[in-house]
Structure formats: structure tokens, C-alpha cells
Enzyme design. Structure first.
Site, PDB file in Angstrom:
ATOM      1  N   GLN A 136      -6.740   9.095  29.062  1.00 20.37           N
ATOM      2  CA  GLN A 136      -5.345   9.519  28.860  1.00 20.37           C
ATOM      3  C   GLN A 136      -4.579   9.968  30.309  1.00 20.37           C
ATOM      4  O   GLN A 136      -4.989  10.835  30.900  1.00 20.37           O
ATOM      5  CB  GLN A 136      -5.238  10.742  27.855  1.00 20.37           C
ATOM      6  CG  GLN A 136      -3.806  11.222  27.458  1.00 20.37           C
ATOM      7  CD  GLN A 136      -3.505   9.946  26.712  1.00 20.37           C
ATOM      8  OE1 GLN A 136      -3.710   9.295  25.825  1.00 20.37           O
ATOM      9  NE2 GLN A 136      -1.983   9.935  27.041  1.00 20.37           N
ATOM     10  N   LYS A 160      -3.911   8.599  18.344  1.00 14.50           N
ATOM     11  CA  LYS A 160      -4.978   7.349  18.473  1.00 14.50           C
ATOM     12  C   LYS A 160      -6.146   7.542  17.684  1.00 14.50           C
ATOM     13  O   LYS A 160      -6.474   6.781  16.819  1.00 14.50           O
ATOM     14  CB  LYS A 160      -5.363   7.263  19.897  1.00 14.50           C
ATOM     15  CG  LYS A 160      -4.270   6.743  20.760  1.00 14.50           C
ATOM     16  CD  LYS A 160      -4.580   6.850  22.308  1.00 14.50           C
ATOM     17  CE  LYS A 160      -3.205   6.404  23.368  1.00 14.50           C
ATOM     18  NZ  LYS A 160      -3.396   6.625  24.604  1.00 14.50           N
ATOM     19  N   ASP A 210      -7.340  -1.128  27.496  1.00 12.18           N
ATOM     20  CA  ASP A 210      -5.779  -1.028  27.979  1.00 12.18           C
ATOM     21  C   ASP A 210      -5.322  -2.160  28.841  1.00 12.18           C
ATOM     22  O   ASP A 210      -4.241  -2.506  29.108  1.00 12.18           O
ATOM     23  CB  ASP A 210      -5.512   0.197  28.870  1.00 12.18           C
ATOM     24  CG  ASP A 210      -4.949   1.219  28.216  1.00 12.18           C
ATOM     25  OD1 ASP A 210      -4.292   1.113  27.116  1.00 12.18           O
ATOM     26  OD2 ASP A 210      -5.239   2.546  28.680  1.00 12.18           O
TER      27      ASP A 210
END
Lengths: 371, 371
Positions: A174, A130, A197
Site C-alpha cells: 500500500q 480491497k 499491480d
């Protein structure tokens, strides 16, 4: 005729051709052709052969003497490959251009913060990827690594800091978190304005409701839709089947398809005869997490198939001892579908591209720049 | 044989019998039988006739000389009627008992506040009915009537007062609001702990997510599920079709069916061949708002049909000039379905019962009483 498949799916591919060679086997090969297009059965066979010889990877080219191209319409046709790598690259380039422009306009870049708890190898790899993807497009990345045994309060304290930091426009926790931490509580601590997200229940609720818009569409479902859009797949009025009903893929992608006026059915582990329902679909999105679940006879001829599954299966020929396959039995389904995503190289690369896209969106919203 | 239907659906009904009379017509009649049960084809025909003579409404009884009962399995069978009035009455009685107990235990009753803006006749009727229903089970009702031209701030001020009033456990804003008011903003002002309508996006989001629970399930969808549950309709593993995708009925009821492991398809205005998809369903819930949309040939033999539609259609014989009918063509579908809700008297009475149930739930949660 029994057939063996020799495939070379790892090279960058734009199109795959099916040949029936003298060797009594099929070869599905990857060609780097100048532009993305599907092969129609009417194309000159000789030109296919020439392309094959010109563009095929070297190890396959050595087989060329044994190969006789046959009409693609004979028996099997082959689906257009929906290449996620190519589309994701294009999107990352678009994002990169927008961010350069933003820097020129207001002198600042979007920022994405990632909080990693513990030292899981796979999580570390994801976070590293990422970070690399952010840097490549000009997004500033922030990273906090907390020890495995940290407390809920410590994690939430860092979230709060990022929540109020104006240079951070997206916050990722995460997953999975160590077991002693309350995942729901921690995820809910991320302010909805930075929930890139898109998993906050308020976001999901807005996604579901007509007349309301979510702040962020979850990345993987958004990636699936983007693949359909960029491949000009008609959605309105079509039958769609989503296999799997997870919070992060199945359910939101079903809502997105419905929002564009598809008629959606959701198939899951308690569905009797899932193949019967799936066979009615013009668009199939599989996010079940079961290797080779979707076989050729599940698919209506001409359907578009998006394979979200990434399942490890034993593979002694692979140095790691396993390989990654999708939910869809590619070899069977590519002969029925009109278009299909491969695994890897399909939806996977799109997820991270959509994360970058959501982070950019958030920064533009924060700085009140037009979309 | 061409047939005429003489029906008397307005009297309180527990079961309907089909007779083929000498008059060359069918009569679907309503009997007030001592207990709720479906009529099996094996029951004595003579006993059916006796029941008819004993329990049928007077105007039908005068036809008895012309009637010859025939086996119910001949040609058509008739669906069990899922009587919402009976079920709702039972639920209101259960709620009443719980509230009496609560008063004994903690000396206080649940409270429901309704805010009505303007002077729409239909809204006034709804509010009056809600108030009466509250009083009947022991819920304290609060009512605020605001003038048509009041401001957003005034409405929100009253919501805030109710939000912080410990004797109020549910707050309803009677819809529709006058056009100059922002409905979304006003509805969002109701604290989620008192959103007994269950329409807050956070509630809807939680409803959608596996592993999360909404604080309140919206009343009409909850009423549909309660009808299925109390009639012991198996849901797990069954195919369900929901017709209509509204925020307040179609979408939430689809989620509730899926939560109980049905395989759900949602049919809407852009669906091609809705009858084909609906015909695959074991359970059909129609919330389309289109009179007589669902015909007999849409229904698989033996399916359970819940009709949420309440549609006014012209009726010169009715003093009001119209009558209310459902989405489902009852006369056709009752011969195919194994069970069906009538309109009126099906889902309608359940909605208000579920509102009372949500208000009780909210009060119990507030006072930390066990469920």
C-alpha cells in the site's frame, strides 16, 4: 437562457436525460431504467416524460409538474454515461463464478496479500475496501500491518515470505510508504509473477514492446480499456489523446490504446494549447489530477471521454467539507461527448475489479489453468 | 517555372545552397565550407557565388557560367543540413580522448563483444564496421563466429562467458539470428549491465518510467537526440511526431522526446491522415522504413526533420543496382524544413557512435569512474 443544474449523481444510474423545464433550468437526472441504452433524439418525448415520472428519485418527481420534456436534439445532446459501477459489478460477478469453478476443480482459491506500513487513515480505508472486495468474490486475503517506524529489511522480509507462499498469488504494497523507506527497492522486491499491480519496470517494458506481453497490465489503465471494450468503442484507427503521463495511468494507458492501433498523443503540463490537440481526439482519457481541467471546448463533438481524475474540491454542503470531482468538467463535456464516465462511479470502481481480475489471472497461471 | 534538380549529395557536405540558374533549373549543390553554418537570405549573393566557384565539386564548377545566384528567400529557402558524419566524427574523437585518459588512469580499455551466428554477408559487413569503429577509438573488440546450425545452448554459453568476463563491458548479438534460434531468449541472456544495445525489456521499462533511469539508451534513438542537442534544437514545449512505432527506434525515441517535455504523437500504419498530424509537428522523426513516405506537404514550414529510414530503391545507374534513400522525400522537404538529416550521412553514422558511447559508459560504470 442561463441555466442551473440540479443533479442527483449519487444514486445508481443507468442513463441520464436532459429536460428543459418551465422553471427555466436544466435538470440532468438519474433514472434507474431496466436496461442500459442511450437516448436518441428521435425517441418519443412523451415516453421520456413517462419514464421520468416512473423512475426518477422521489425528490425530483415532485418537480414533475414544472417539467416539459423537449427534444434532446434541440441545442444539446447528452452523452451516454459509461457507468463504471455497473461494469465493475458485472466483472466481479464473472470473477466470482470463475473462482467457484476453480475451487471445485482444484480445491483452492486465489490469494492476495496486502502490506500496510503505518496508520494513515486513507490507506487503512483502501486496504479495508480491497479486503472486502476480495472476500466478496472468494479471493483469500492476507494482511500485514507494520509500524510506521519499521525498517526496509522488515518490509522486504515479509515480501519474501509472500513471494514463496504458494497460497499467495498477488502482493500489494500500500502506497505511500513512510519517507524513510526506499519505495523503488521495496516494490522491486515483489516477484514479477505476483506483481498484480503491474508496476514492475520489466512489466512496463514488456507492455511497451511489440511482440512481448506483460505478465500483468496495471489495474487503472486496464479498467479504462475494459470500459471502452464493454461499451464497444472502436479504437483501431481512431485518434486518442491521453492527458497526463504518469507511470501508473497516463503512460500505460497510452501504450494500451496504441497496441489496439489508435493514434495516440500524450498531453502534459508542458504542452502548449492542450485544448487544440485534445479537440482532435475521438477518444480522450484524462489522468491529469486537475479538477475541471477539461472543458467543453476541449472536446470534439461525439468523442468518448474517460475521466480518471479523482480530485477533492471544497464543498461546504458536504459533511466532509469537500467533494470528489474528475479532471473533466462534466456538465460542459456531457453535451459534446457521445459517451463519458462520471466521477465518482466511473473508472474508480474498475480499478479494484481489475486488481481482482489480475489476482485471478495470477492464480490460474500458477495452477496452469487455461484462461 | 518547372525545375530539374541536379544534386551531388555523395560528397562530404556541410551546407547546401540553392541557385536559380539561367538554365531554368535549380541546383542544390554541396559545398565544403570551412565551418558548419546555415546560409541566411541576407548574405551577399556575390559571396555565395564566390563560395560556389571556390568550393563546389569540379563537375558542378563547369556549370558556373550558367549560374546566377538569387536571393535564397525568393520562393524557396533551404534547410540546414544536420550532418551526421560530422557530428559522429566529433563524438568518436571525444570518446577516443576519454579512453586514452582511462587507459592512463587505470591501465585498461573498454571491451565490446560481438556474437555472429551464420554467414550473412550484410551481417558480416556490420560486424566488420563495428570492429573497425571500436579499434579507431581504442575499444578492445571480441568476436565469436558461430556456424549457422549452432544450438541455442551454444550461443547462450558464449553469452555467459562474456557476461562474467571483466574485460567485456558490452555484448552485442548480431541480428537477425537464424530462424531456429529463439531471439527473445538469447537477447535476455545478456546481463543488463552489458546490454549496450539497450533493448532489454527492463531497460525499456525504466526508459518509460518517470523517476527511473535505464542503464543504456538504445543507440539509434540516442543518436537522434544527440543530433537535436548538438544542433541546439529546442525540444521542451514543442510538438513532435514520430512516424513508426518499432521497439528499437520509434517507441524509445518518442519516450526520449517526451522526457525532454515535447508533446509527442506517434503515427503508424493504421493512422488515418498521417500528413495532417505530421504537419502540426515542430520536430518530425521518421522511422517507418518506407521510401519517400514523408512528402513536402507533410511538413510545417520551419520544422526540424530527422530521417531514420534507410531504404534500398532500384537504381540502374548504381553499380549495385540500388541506392539507399530515407523515409523523407528530401528534395521536397528540404524546402519546407529549417533543418534536415540526409540519407545516407544523417542518423546512420550516429548509431555506431552511440554504441561506442554506451560501451564507454558501461566500462566507466564498471570501474566506478565518474561520468
Amino acid at each position: 437562457m442561463s441555466s442551473t443544474i440540479i443533479s442527483d449523481f449519487n444514486s445508481a444510474t443507468t442513463v441520464r436525460l436532459l429536460f428543459a423545464p418551465k422553471l427555466r433550468c436544466h435538470i440532468i437526472c438519474s433514472l434507474r431504467l431496466p436496461s442500459l441504452r442511450s437516448i436518441s433524439p428521435n425517441r418519443s418525448l412523451q415516453s421520456d416524460r413517462k419514464n421520468f415520472l416512473a423512475f426518477a428519485p422521489a425528490p425530483l418527481r415532485s418537480l414533475s409538474n414544472f417539467i416539459t420534456p423537449v427534444a434532446l436534439s434541440m441545442g444539446d445532446s447528452v452523452a451516454t454515461v459509461i457507468d463504471g459501477k455497473v461494469v465493475a459489478k458485472q466483472i466481479r460477478e464473472e470473477i466470482s463464478v470463475e473462482i467457484s469453478r476453480m475451487k471445485e476443480q482444484i480445491g483452492t482459491a486465489p490469494g492476495l496479500a496486502v502490506i500496510l506500513v503505518g496508520a494513515r487513515k486513507d490507506s487503512q480505508t483502501y486496504v479495508r475496501n480491497k479486503k472486502k472486495a476480495c472476500e466478496a468474490v472468494g479471493i483469500t486475503s492476507f494482511e500485514i500491518n507494520l509500524p510506521e517506524d519499521c525498517t526496509e529489511e522488515q518490509v522486504i522480509k515479509h515480501i519474501d515470505t509472500f513471494n514463496s507462499d504458494p497460497s499467495v498469488h498477488g502482493i500489494l504494497i500500500q502506497l505511500p510508504l513512510p519517507r524513510h523507506l526506499n519505495e523503488e527497492k521495496i516494490l522491486n522486491a515483489v516477484t514479477i509473477e505476483k506483481d498484480v499491480d503491474g508496476f514492475h519496470p520489466l512489466n512496463i517494458g514488456r507492455l511497451m514492446m511489440q511482440g512481448r506481453k506483460p505478465l500483468f497490465v496495471p489495474c487503472t489503465p486496464k479498467g479504462c480499456m475494459e470500459l471502452l471494450h464493454r461499451h464497444k468503442v472502436q479504437i483501431k484507427g481512431k485518434r486518442a489523446v491521453v492527458i497526463g503521463r504518469s507511470n501508473i495511468v497516463g503512460m500505460p494507458v497510452a501504450l494500451l490504446l496504441q497496441e489496439e492501433n489508435a493514434t495516440v498523443s500524450i498531453v502534459h503540463s508542458h504542452t502548449k494549447n492542450p485544448e487544440e490537440i485534445t479537440r482532435q481526439a475521438d477518444i480522450v482519457i484524462s489522468a491529469a489530477g486537475v479538477a475541471n481541467l477539461v472543458r467543453g471546448n476541449w472536446i470534439k463533438s461525439g468523442a468518448v471521454v474517460i475521466d480518471v481524475g479523482i480530485n477533492p474540491v471544497d464543498d461546504s454542503e458536504n459533511a466532509r467539507g469537500y467533494k470528489l470531482v474528475g479532471d473533466v468538467c462534466y456538465e460542459e463535456v456531457c453535451k459534446k461527448a457521445s459517451a463519458i464516465t462520471p466521477v465518482p462511479g466511473g473508472v474508480g470502481p474498475m480499478t479494484i475489479a481489475m486488481l481482482l481480475s489480475n489476482t485471478l489471472l495470477s492464480a490460474k497461471r500458477f495452477h496452469k489453468l487455461s484462461n
